[in-house]
Design an enzyme around this catalytic site. Structure first.
Site, PDB file in Angstrom:
ATOM      1  N   GLU A 175      -9.741  12.681   8.156  1.00 12.02           N
ATOM      2  CA  GLU A 175      -9.556  14.000   7.540  1.00 12.02           C
ATOM      3  C   GLU A 175     -10.863  14.791   7.576  1.00 12.02           C
ATOM      4  O   GLU A 175     -10.885  15.974   7.888  1.00 12.02           O
ATOM      5  CB  GLU A 175      -9.099  13.850   6.090  1.00 12.02           C
ATOM      6  CG  GLU A 175      -7.744  13.187   5.929  1.00 12.02           C
ATOM      7  CD  GLU A 175      -7.449  12.907   4.457  1.00 12.02           C
ATOM      8  OE1 GLU A 175      -7.288  13.855   3.688  1.00 12.02           O
ATOM      9  OE2 GLU A 175      -7.397  11.719   4.090  1.00 12.02           O
TER      10      GLU A 175
ATOM     11  N   THR B 258      -4.647   6.497   0.212  1.00  6.40           N
ATOM     12  CA  THR B 258      -5.883   7.283   0.262  1.00  6.40           C
ATOM     13  C   THR B 258      -5.790   8.445  -0.712  1.00  6.40           C
ATOM     14  O   THR B 258      -4.856   9.238  -0.641  1.00  6.40           O
ATOM     15  CB  THR B 258      -6.080   7.842   1.684  1.00  6.40           C
ATOM     16  OG1 THR B 258      -5.908   6.775   2.605  1.00  6.40           O
ATOM     17  CG2 THR B 258      -7.450   8.455   1.829  1.00  6.40           C
TER      18      THR B 258
ATOM     19  N   GLU C 153     -10.400   4.044   4.057  1.00  7.61           N
ATOM     20  CA  GLU C 153      -9.561   4.830   3.150  1.00  7.61           C
ATOM     21  C   GLU C 153      -9.970   4.501   1.722  1.00  7.61           C
ATOM     22  O   GLU C 153      -9.961   3.338   1.318  1.00  7.61           O
ATOM     23  CB  GLU C 153      -8.068   4.505   3.360  1.00  7.61           C
ATOM     24  CG  GLU C 153      -7.536   4.961   4.718  1.00  7.61           C
ATOM     25  CD  GLU C 153      -6.027   4.859   4.840  1.00  7.61           C
ATOM     26  OE1 GLU C 153      -5.417   4.053   4.108  1.00  7.61           O
ATOM     27  OE2 GLU C 153      -5.457   5.591   5.674  1.00  7.61           O
TER      28      GLU C 153
ATOM     29  N   ARG D 174       1.690  15.024  13.201  1.00  9.30           N
ATOM     30  CA  ARG D 174       2.929  15.780  13.390  1.00  9.30           C
ATOM     31  C   ARG D 174       2.694  17.231  12.965  1.00  9.30           C
ATOM     32  O   ARG D 174       3.099  17.646  11.879  1.00  9.30           O
ATOM     33  CB  ARG D 174       4.070  15.204  12.527  1.00  9.30           C
ATOM     34  CG  ARG D 174       4.513  13.786  12.883  1.00  9.30           C
ATOM     35  CD  ARG D 174       5.489  13.251  11.831  1.00  9.30           C
ATOM     36  NE  ARG D 174       4.886  13.258  10.506  1.00  9.30           N
ATOM     37  CZ  ARG D 174       4.082  12.285  10.043  1.00  9.30           C
ATOM     38  NH1 ARG D 174       3.851  11.228  10.770  1.00  9.30           N
ATOM     39  NH2 ARG D 174       3.543  12.388   8.853  1.00  9.30           N
TER      40      ARG D 174
ATOM     41  N   ASP E 109      -8.862   0.509   2.372  1.00  9.29           N
ATOM     42  CA  ASP E 109      -7.842   0.139   3.359  1.00  9.29           C
ATOM     43  C   ASP E 109      -8.357   0.541   4.748  1.00  9.29           C
ATOM     44  O   ASP E 109      -8.025   1.594   5.284  1.00  9.29           O
ATOM     45  CB  ASP E 109      -6.529   0.873   3.018  1.00  9.29           C
ATOM     46  CG  ASP E 109      -5.428   0.586   4.024  1.00  9.29           C
ATOM     47  OD1 ASP E 109      -5.485  -0.451   4.703  1.00  9.29           O
ATOM     48  OD2 ASP E 109      -4.502   1.418   4.129  1.00  9.29           O
TER      49      ASP E 109
ATOM     50  N   ASP F 183       0.845  -1.192   0.000  1.00 11.97           N
ATOM     51  CA  ASP F 183       0.000   0.000   0.000  1.00 11.97           C
ATOM     52  C   ASP F 183       0.882   1.244   0.000  1.00 11.97           C
ATOM     53  O   ASP F 183       1.789   1.366   0.812  1.00 11.97           O
ATOM     54  CB  ASP F 183      -0.931  -0.001   1.218  1.00 11.97           C
ATOM     55  CG  ASP F 183      -2.069   0.992   1.055  1.00 11.97           C
ATOM     56  OD1 ASP F 183      -2.450   1.279  -0.099  1.00 11.97           O
ATOM     57  OD2 ASP F 183      -2.580   1.494   2.079  1.00 11.97           O
TER      58      ASP F 183
HETATM   59 MN    MN Z   1      -3.897   3.094   2.912  1.00 10.27          MN
END
Ligand code: MN
Length: 437
Positions: free
Chosen positions: A384, A370, A210, A154, A244, A138
C-alpha cells in the site's frame, strides 16, 4: 465486558521502580502474560507476567504460595509452559489473578521480599509462543486495507461485494508461527511475470509485511454451538501484535479461487506478551457503522459492541535495514495508526467465525487482518505504501523500499493511552528476512 476497577487506577504505583517509569510498556495496570526461560539456560519454559523491566516467574510465585483461592488456581496455570489452561478458565479466574497480582506488586504490599525473589530481568530471558495454537485464522477487517489492496488487484471493483456484510478470513498455518526475534528465509515459488503467458519458479521479489493484531481465544465453544455476540467476552483472553509476512508475487498468481496459500504460510511472527482484555478495558470505545453502509445482521450486532466494541490501540510499523544496523542508525517508521478504524470488531470476528458451528478452542489465534487507517501514513503494508511498488518509500537514510530486502528487520509496536488512565504497551514484535535458501 470487563469493568473498570481498582487495577486500572492511574494512581497505582509499584514497589518495583522500573514499572513506574513514564512510557514503560509494562506498568502495574498492564500485567501481560507470556512464556519464558533464562537465555541459554536449558531451563524449562514457564509462564510469567511482565512488570517494569522484570518478569514475575509465575511457576515460582505459585510454588511460593503467594496466591490463594481462585487466584491460586489461575496462577498454577499461568506458570505452565503453555497458557491454554489459563485461557480455558474464564473471566472470573483471570480477574481474581489480575487483582492478586496488582495488590502484590503495588507499593505498600506486604511480603515484598517473597515476590521480589520470583522476579527475573527481561534482559536475561528468551520467550516462546505462549500457547499451543490449535488453529490460526487470519481476517481481513480493515476497509482501508481492503480498498487499497483491492485497487491494485481489481481496479474496477476494489471492495468485494461481501466485504461490508461479513468479516472475511482464511485459515492460516500454525507450524510457521514464531515469536518476536524470528528470522526466516525469503520464500521461493511460482510467479507470473507481468504480461507473461506462463509462470516461472523464482525467489519472491515482492516480499511484504502486514501490521495486524492477534486475538488469543479464551474459553472455547462446543461444535455446533455458535458464540452469541452478547456472550463473546469469555471467549477472548487477550491480544498481541502479529506480522503476517506476505509474498505478493506468489499471492497474485495463486490466490484465486481459494485465497492465500504459500504466499502466507512460510512465516508469521507474534509478539510474545498477551495483553489481556481486562488490561485493555479502559481503551475501548464506540463502534460505528457508517450511515449508508449495510447495517450488520442481528448475529453481528449488539448494544455492547456499539458502545464499547472498538479498541483504541495505537499501532506502528518500523523498518531497520542491514545498512542501518551496520551504521548504528535508528529504524525508520513506516506507519502510524489505530486499531479503532477497523471495520469489524474483535467480537464480530469471533461471532462470525462460530456462526456456522465451528468450534474455537483455548489458545486459538485470530489475526485481525492488516490494520490500515484512513489517513496519510496509516497504511500498514509496503504494497500500500509503495502503491504496488510504483512509488518506493524513502527510509530517510538514502535507502528506499518498494518491498522488503534481505537483512531487513520489521518492528511492530503498539500501545494504549487515554486521559485519566495509564499508558500500557505490547512490547516489540520483530522479524528479519534472510536470503532465500
Ligand atoms: Mn493478513
Amino acid at each position: 465486558m470487563h469493568a473498570i476497577d481498582e487495577t486500572h487506577s492511574p494512581a497505582l504505583v509499584s514497589w518495583l521502580a522500573s514499572a513506574n517509569q513514564a512510557g514503560a510498556d509494562f506498568p502495574l495496570q498492564n500485567l501481560p502474560h507470556g512464556v519464558f526461560r533464562r537465555q541459554a539456560s536449558g531451563e524449562a519454559w514457564r509462564g510469567g507476567v511482565a512488570i517494569g523491566d522484570q518478569v514475575l516467574d509465575m511457576a515460582a510465585a505459585h510454588a511460593a504460595g503467594l496466591f490463594t483461592g481462585e487466584a491460586a488456581v489461575a496462577a498454577g496455570h499461568a506458570g505452565a509452559p503453555a497458557l491454554n489452561g489459563l485461557m480455558a478458565l474464564g473471566p472470573s479466574a483471570w480477574q481474581a489473578l489480575r487483582l492478586a497480582l496488582s495488590r502484590g506488586l503495588r507499593e505498600g504490599a506486604t511480603d515484598q521480599a517473597r515476590w521480589r525473589a520470583c522476579l527475573v530481568p527481561l534482559a536475561e530471558i528468551e520467550m516462546t509462543v505462549p500457547a499451543r495454537i490449535g488453529d490460526y485464522t487470519d481476517m481481513y477487517a480493515s476497509i482501508h486495507h481492503a480498498g487499497n489492496i483491492g485497487k491494485l488487484f481489481r481496479p474496477d471493483s476494489p471492495l468485494t461485494p461481501n466485504f461490508k456484510w461479513l468479516p472475511i478470513g482464511y485459515h492460516g498455518r500454525v507450524s510457521s508461527i514464531g515469536v518476536s526475534g524470528q528470522s526466516f528465509p525469503r520464500p521461493r515459488g511460482q510467479i507470473l511475470p507481468p504480461g507473461a503467458a506462463a509462470p516461472v519458479f523464482s525467489e519472491c521479489k515482492r516480499l511484504d509485511y502486514e501490521l495486524e493484531l492477534g486475538i488469543w481465544i479464551g474459553q472455547g465453544n462446543a461444535q455446533g454451538e455458535p458464540v452469541p455476540l452478547a456472550d463473546v467476552e469469555r471467549h477472548l483472553f487477550g491480544m498481541c501484535l502479529l506480522n503476517d509476512w506476505s509474498a505478493r508475487d506468489i499471492q497474485a498468481w495463486e490466490y484465486q479461487p481459494l485465497g492465500p496459500f504459500l504466499a502466507k504460510s512460510f512465516a508469521t511472527t507474534v509478539s510474545p506478551w498477551i495483553v489481556t482484555m481486562a488490561a485493555l478495558a479502559p481503551y475501548r470505545g464506540q463502534w460505528i457503522r457508517p450511515e449508508g453502509d449495510p447495517q450488520p445482521m442481528p448475529y453481528l450486532d449488539d448494544p455492547a459492541i456499539r458502545e464499547r466494541g472498538a479498541f483504541d490501540i495505537t499501532i506502528e510499523s518500523w523498518l531497520e535495514s542491514a545498512t542501518m544496523r551496520a551504521a548504528g542508525q535508528n529504524a525508520a517508521r513506516l506507519s502510524h495508526s489505530s486499531f479503532r478504524h477497523s471495520y469489524w470488531t474483535v467480537g464480530q470476528m469471533v461471532a462470525h467465525h462460530t456462526v456456522g458451528g465451528c468450534n474455537l478452542q483455548p489458545g486459538d489465534l485470530i489475526g485481525t487482518g492488516t490494520q490500515s487507517g484512513p489517513g496519510e501514513g496509516e497504511a500498514a503494508a509496503l504494497i500500500e505504501q509503495s502503491v504496488g511498488g510504483k512509488q518506493p518509500v524513502s527510509l530517510g537514510n538514502g535507502e528506499t523500499r518498494s518491498f522488503l530486502e534481505d537483512g531487513d528487520t520489521v518492528i511492530l509496536r503498539a500501545w494504549c493511552e487515554r486521559p485519566g488512565f495509564a499508558r500500557i504497551g505490547f512490547g516489540d514484535c520483530r522479524g528479519t528476512v534472510l536470503p532465500a535458501r
